[in-house]
Write a protein that holds these residues in place. Sequence first.
Motif, PDB file in Angstrom:
ATOM      1  N   GLU A 256      -2.728   5.863  -8.453  1.00 20.79           N
ATOM      2  CA  GLU A 256      -1.999   5.085  -7.456  1.00 20.79           C
ATOM      3  C   GLU A 256      -1.406   3.842  -8.113  1.00 20.79           C
ATOM      4  O   GLU A 256      -2.106   3.118  -8.830  1.00 20.79           O
ATOM      5  N   ARG A 413       1.870  10.498   1.665  1.00 17.92           N
ATOM      6  CA  ARG A 413       0.600   9.973   2.167  1.00 17.92           C
ATOM      7  C   ARG A 413       0.953   9.059   3.339  1.00 17.92           C
ATOM      8  O   ARG A 413       1.650   8.057   3.169  1.00 17.92           O
ATOM      9  N   GLU A 468      -4.070   8.796   5.809  1.00 16.24           N
ATOM     10  CA  GLU A 468      -5.020   7.687   5.715  1.00 16.24           C
ATOM     11  C   GLU A 468      -5.543   7.452   7.131  1.00 16.24           C
ATOM     12  O   GLU A 468      -4.957   6.713   7.911  1.00 16.24           O
ATOM     13  N   SER A 470      -8.917   6.425   9.203  1.00 12.37           N
ATOM     14  CA  SER A 470     -10.175   5.741   8.907  1.00 12.37           C
ATOM     15  C   SER A 470     -11.255   5.964   9.947  1.00 12.37           C
ATOM     16  O   SER A 470     -12.303   5.323   9.896  1.00 12.37           O
ATOM     17  N   LYS A 490      -7.155  14.401   3.807  1.00 15.13           N
ATOM     18  CA  LYS A 490      -7.462  13.126   4.468  1.00 15.13           C
ATOM     19  C   LYS A 490      -8.220  12.250   3.486  1.00 15.13           C
ATOM     20  O   LYS A 490      -9.114  12.723   2.774  1.00 15.13           O
ATOM     21  N   TRP A 491      -7.829  10.985   3.409  1.00 13.23           N
ATOM     22  CA  TRP A 491      -8.606  10.029   2.620  1.00 13.23           C
ATOM     23  C   TRP A 491     -10.005   9.902   3.225  1.00 13.23           C
ATOM     24  O   TRP A 491     -10.142   9.681   4.440  1.00 13.23           O
ATOM     25  N   ASN A 492     -11.036  10.008   2.363  1.00 15.42           N
ATOM     26  CA  ASN A 492     -12.413   9.883   2.835  1.00 15.42           C
ATOM     27  C   ASN A 492     -12.831   8.419   2.757  1.00 15.42           C
ATOM     28  O   ASN A 492     -13.478   7.980   1.798  1.00 15.42           O
ATOM     29  N   MET A 493     -12.453   7.673   3.793  1.00 11.89           N
ATOM     30  CA  MET A 493     -12.744   6.244   3.812  1.00 11.89           C
ATOM     31  C   MET A 493     -14.240   5.981   3.958  1.00 11.89           C
ATOM     32  O   MET A 493     -14.772   5.010   3.419  1.00 11.89           O
ATOM     33  N   MET A 530      -9.848  13.652   0.180  1.00  9.86           N
ATOM     34  CA  MET A 530      -9.521  12.989  -1.075  1.00  9.86           C
ATOM     35  C   MET A 530     -10.385  11.737  -1.159  1.00  9.86           C
ATOM     36  O   MET A 530     -10.507  10.999  -0.181  1.00  9.86           O
ATOM     37  N   PRO A 532     -10.819   8.138  -2.268  1.00 10.58           N
ATOM     38  CA  PRO A 532      -9.876   7.099  -2.704  1.00 10.58           C
ATOM     39  C   PRO A 532     -10.562   5.809  -3.164  1.00 10.58           C
ATOM     40  O   PRO A 532     -11.348   5.203  -2.443  1.00 10.58           O
ATOM     41  N   SER A 534      -8.642   2.846  -3.814  1.00 16.19           N
ATOM     42  CA  SER A 534      -7.233   2.471  -3.687  1.00 16.19           C
ATOM     43  C   SER A 534      -7.026   0.979  -3.866  1.00 16.19           C
ATOM     44  O   SER A 534      -7.969   0.203  -4.080  1.00 16.19           O
TER      45      SER A 534
END
Length: 735
Positions: A256, A413, A468, A470, A490-493, A530, A532, A534
Amino acid sequence: MRYERAELMTGMVQEGLQALAEGRHGDPFSMLGQHQYGDLTVVRTLLPGALSVSVIESDTGRVMAELEPIHDVGIFAGLVGGPAPYRLRIEWPDAVQETEDPYSFSPLLGELDLHLISQGTHYELGRTLGAIPMEIDGVSGVRFSVWAPNAQRVSVVGDFNAWDGRRNPMRLRPQAGIWELLIPRLTHGERYKFELLDSHGHLSPQRADPVARSSEAAPSTASIVASSRPFRWHDADWMERQAQDRSRDGAMSVYEVHLGSWVRISEEGNRSLDWVELSQRLIPYAQSLGFTHIEMLPIMEHPFGGSWGYQPLGLFAPTGRHGTPEDFAYFVDRCHQAGIGVILDWVPAHFPTDVWGLARFDGTALYEHSDPREGFHKDWNTLIYNLGRNEVKGFLIASALEWLEHFHVDALRVDAVASMLYRDYSRNEGEWVPNQYGGRENLESVEFFKHLNSIIHERCPHAFTVAEESTAWPGVTKKPEDGGLGFDFKWNMGWMHDTLHYVSDDPVYRKYEHGGMTFGMIYAYSERFMLPISHDEVVHGKGSMLGKMPGDRWQKLANLRAYYGFMWGHPGKKLLFMGCEIGQESEWDHDASVVWDLLDRPEHAGIQFLIRDLNRLYATEPALQFSDVHPEGFEWAVADDAENSVYGMLRSSQDRSSHMLVMSNMTPVPRYGYRVGVPEDGRWEVVLNTDAAIYGGSNFGQMDAWGQRSPQHDKPYSIALDLPPLSTVFLRWLR
């Protein structure tokens, strides 16, 4: 009927002339251009500042008429012999210009275009609205068009008409609320905006084109007529391979980048790199470290650099900060030739309130909701798109397709999805409007995402989307036909927050937080995730990744290496923000460069080597890929040893022919003879140890281990390992 000459010259209605002169006339084609009255033909034109105007017959070049001034603002008129194609010869104070009359052309956009725009299903808006170089009836020029259904008058302004809104008022196509005008003999590269007399009759600030495909670099705000010449691509093989591999089951490791601060040239005013320079430096760098994709913080044109692009106003235009749209296409092409995919952050959640942008575009809440309880984000001081309006949905979907189809981008994204899904997002009681069923879910956003992803997957088989999101909204990555939103990943926050909290604790307390590292596997296969790390985790006082680590300097570095090893060993695609791969000590600063000088220090170069080797291992080991999204390829080898803060993950390929054991010791205490169960006997070879000397570690541990028929952890075999302090070790089973 007999007409008096004076009537013909003034267009029958004197009030119309005055409205033209004052820039108030909403139907300029009824007054300007060539008009037939019985057997007489009159030509009228509005040219403030002109000294004289002649009408020239296009075919013969003969003078058909010398027009007379009929209003002191610069309106000219005259009788010509009969209807015929013509052009105007205009004498200005310092030049003579010859051009076709913009008001001599018939309506430009077809009925189908207008219908599709109204329905929100015109997915080529970037090639329909805005500024399009073209040829009509043998005349080359630029067709301008803009959606402003409630405006009383719209003009196109630019250098070509001295930014005078009286000069080029546009024709309204009322069935779609589209204003249009062809200005002959213009070409790409011209600066322009739109000037509107809004729904209340007020002259608003000149507006940038909502679908401009090129823009001036901030802080300038004009749109630029983009070239319509197709880019010459060299990535056909790449695009075909991506279209055929729609499962996305292979290795995916994303770098990123905030382009404005990846590298700055201090000798040249601390400037950022342009697209060509990024092609020469960023692509080889990412390739050398084994990243499969480069993800860029939003590059859509945005007024405020401090927003990092997350408050965009030009959803169809690459920011002028790094060069032209053609330069951006070149960058994408070079990425694909190097085997690297391109992901763009894309923001359909909100837009800034700048007066030259989309806010109350035609005097009404056109793109946004009128009710601030639905249309205003207090957190970001931005406006929210009205997804209940067909034209707005179509505008956003067309923007997404512009990047995927015309620029060959591999993925979008989508930012701030949670803020779109919940009507009460970051709002107190009484500050939000329930949906039609009284709930908090934003049903319009749900349908938008389903439609967006369906269209993308239908039209762009090479592309994928990432959310993204959350919260625990169900089915983010399920297909729309199965009740999901249709994203690919999906971002795995949750995983990110839990694991960062764990590794930020002093190791002496980690046994009390042991579940922080294992909890993510409870829901790991509920979505396609995914993992992240970030930009959001290294800014706004959160410190750098290295700065989060506890202990002395040796422990900080070892902690970070062990954590990266755990991340690459854990199921889920990977994402790492720039600077994290070298253990940057300071927090990210968007006005400064990554601190590349750190690579002169072996311990920081060692972290970079580790990321390189983790990516290479990930790319070559089927066992580390299959269980990213398939639960049958993963099991915990050690999950409950809180006392020793040891974790073991067993990753297997689809056919079970390949196994990878990933062991993490999250304390600074070596673990001698640590026995762990394995599914196979034979040799287990250490293929990566984050404590290796090349990475800056102590080089503790063995090179391999041998499976023995000594059951452990419900497995028929076990191996004994010397686990280095604060480390992650990868062991491959050899047949």
